[in-house]
Design a protein around this motif. Structure first.
Motif, mmCIF file in Angstrom:
data_model
loop_
_atom_site.group_PDB
_atom_site.id
_atom_site.type_symbol
_atom_site.label_atom_id
_atom_site.label_comp_id
_atom_site.label_asym_id
_atom_site.label_seq_id
_atom_site.Cartn_x
_atom_site.Cartn_y
_atom_site.Cartn_z
ATOM 1 N N MET A 21 22.600 38.817 42.550
ATOM 2 C CA MET A 21 23.921 38.223 42.392
ATOM 3 C C MET A 21 24.918 38.972 43.274
ATOM 4 S SD MET A 21 26.028 37.765 38.820
ATOM 5 C CE MET A 21 24.595 37.028 38.070
ATOM 6 N N VAL A 22 25.833 38.225 43.886
ATOM 7 C CA VAL A 22 26.895 38.826 44.691
ATOM 8 C C VAL A 22 28.218 38.288 44.166
ATOM 9 C CG1 VAL A 22 27.915 39.003 46.987
ATOM 10 C CG2 VAL A 22 25.434 38.995 46.733
ATOM 11 N N ILE A 23 29.121 39.196 43.853
ATOM 12 C CA ILE A 23 30.433 38.806 43.334
ATOM 13 C C ILE A 23 31.507 39.343 44.263
ATOM 14 C CG2 ILE A 23 32.043 38.988 41.406
ATOM 15 C CD1 ILE A 23 29.559 39.451 39.602
ATOM 16 N N ALA A 24 32.320 38.441 44.791
ATOM 17 C CA ALA A 24 33.466 38.829 45.619
ATOM 18 C C ALA A 24 34.685 38.860 44.707
ATOM 19 C CB ALA A 24 33.656 37.833 46.762
ATOM 20 N N ASN A 25 35.190 40.055 44.449
ATOM 21 C CA ASN A 25 36.261 40.214 43.474
ATOM 22 C C ASN A 25 37.408 41.082 43.980
ATOM 23 O OD1 ASN A 25 37.409 39.864 40.851
ATOM 24 N ND2 ASN A 25 36.738 41.910 40.309
ATOM 25 N N ALA A 26 37.389 41.488 45.226
ATOM 26 C CA ALA A 26 38.455 42.340 45.750
ATOM 27 C C ALA A 26 39.642 41.490 46.167
ATOM 28 C CB ALA A 26 37.955 43.146 46.934
ATOM 29 N N GLY A 27 40.817 42.008 45.985
ATOM 30 C CA GLY A 27 42.014 41.308 46.427
ATOM 31 C C GLY A 27 43.225 42.216 46.402
ATOM 32 N N ILE A 28 44.158 41.940 47.290
ATOM 33 C CA ILE A 28 45.407 42.693 47.314
ATOM 34 C C ILE A 28 46.560 41.712 47.489
ATOM 35 C CG2 ILE A 28 44.369 44.802 48.224
ATOM 36 C CD1 ILE A 28 45.571 44.070 50.965
ATOM 37 N N SER A 29 47.738 42.162 47.116
ATOM 38 C CA SER A 29 48.928 41.331 47.273
ATOM 39 C C SER A 29 50.137 42.218 47.498
ATOM 40 C CB SER A 29 49.148 40.488 46.009
ATOM 41 O OG SER A 29 50.356 39.771 46.100
ATOM 42 N N ALA A 30 50.885 41.907 48.533
ATOM 43 C CA ALA A 30 52.158 42.584 48.770
ATOM 44 C C ALA A 30 53.240 41.658 48.222
ATOM 45 C CB ALA A 30 52.358 42.849 50.246
ATOM 46 N N ASP A 47 42.898 40.068 55.680
ATOM 47 C CA ASP A 47 41.635 40.774 55.893
ATOM 48 C C ASP A 47 40.880 41.000 54.586
ATOM 49 O OD1 ASP A 47 41.974 40.851 58.613
ATOM 50 O OD2 ASP A 47 42.561 42.959 58.692
ATOM 51 N N THR A 48 41.593 41.384 53.545
ATOM 52 C CA THR A 48 40.939 41.644 52.263
ATOM 53 C C THR A 48 40.597 40.353 51.533
ATOM 54 O OG1 THR A 48 42.092 43.744 52.040
ATOM 55 C CG2 THR A 48 41.160 42.809 50.031
ATOM 56 N N ASN A 49 41.589 39.489 51.344
ATOM 57 C CA ASN A 49 41.409 38.314 50.495
ATOM 58 C C ASN A 49 40.561 37.218 51.129
ATOM 59 O OD1 ASN A 49 43.116 39.706 48.782
ATOM 60 N ND2 ASN A 49 44.907 38.532 49.338
ATOM 61 N N LEU A 50 40.644 37.049 52.422
ATOM 62 C CA LEU A 50 39.884 35.986 53.086
ATOM 63 C C LEU A 50 38.663 36.526 53.825
ATOM 64 C CD1 LEU A 50 42.839 33.827 54.454
ATOM 65 C CD2 LEU A 50 41.536 33.519 52.353
ATOM 66 N N THR A 51 38.905 37.398 54.793
ATOM 67 C CA THR A 51 37.793 37.920 55.585
ATOM 68 C C THR A 51 36.816 38.701 54.700
ATOM 69 O OG1 THR A 51 39.245 38.058 57.510
ATOM 70 C CG2 THR A 51 37.171 39.286 57.614
ATOM 71 N N GLY A 52 37.342 39.515 53.809
ATOM 72 C CA GLY A 52 36.486 40.298 52.922
ATOM 73 C C GLY A 52 35.629 39.438 52.016
ATOM 74 N N THR A 53 36.217 38.376 51.484
ATOM 75 C CA THR A 53 35.453 37.458 50.636
ATOM 76 C C THR A 53 34.359 36.780 51.456
ATOM 77 O OG1 THR A 53 37.316 37.089 49.148
ATOM 78 C CG2 THR A 53 35.597 35.404 49.171
ATOM 79 N N PHE A 54 34.714 36.289 52.652
ATOM 80 C CA PHE A 54 33.727 35.657 53.527
ATOM 81 C C PHE A 54 32.579 36.613 53.841
ATOM 82 C CE2 PHE A 54 32.063 35.161 57.811
ATOM 83 C CZ PHE A 54 31.508 33.893 57.731
ATOM 84 N N LEU A 55 32.915 37.822 54.296
ATOM 85 C CA LEU A 55 31.870 38.773 54.680
ATOM 86 C C LEU A 55 30.965 39.131 53.502
ATOM 87 C CD1 LEU A 55 33.818 41.216 57.042
ATOM 88 C CD2 LEU A 55 32.120 39.474 57.692
ATOM 89 N N THR A 56 31.559 39.353 52.345
ATOM 90 C CA THR A 56 30.778 39.713 51.159
ATOM 91 C C THR A 56 29.796 38.610 50.791
ATOM 92 O OG1 THR A 56 32.573 41.097 50.306
ATOM 93 C CG2 THR A 56 30.930 40.330 48.709
#
Length: 83
Positions: A21-30, A47-56
């Motif tokens: 199982m792979v869970i993409a759960n990272a996110g940041i907000s300014a 980078d975190t919310n979109l690219t990071g989710t895609f890469l994960t």
């Protein structure tokens, strides 16, 4: 693992071995008015919310190939319900 860096994500899955199982759960907000927000803050969120989710999820699925069962899950924040 730095989910914004493809090499880091690949290394994470290589070190962990094939996942079930792979869970993409990272996110940041300014949280600031647009005129007080900078391009650096915007890029960090993308980078975190979109690219990071895609890469994960992308690299996670690659690591799962050949398995009979698996799941990928993307979790979004409830802050996406408000503008």
């Amino acid at each position: 693992c730095d989910i914004t860096d493809v090499s880091s994500v690949i290394a994470c899955f290589e070190q962990a071995g094939p996942p079930d199982m792979v869970i993409a759960n990272a996110g940041i907000s300014a949280s600031a008015p647009l005129l007080k927000s900078g391009l650096q803050d915007f890029r960090a969120m993308v980078d975190t919310n979109l690219t990071g989710t895609f890469l994960t999820l992308h690299k996670g699925l690659r690591a799962m190939q050949g398995k009979d069962w698996g799941r990928v899950i993307a979790i979004a924040s409830t802050t996406s319900l408000k503008g």
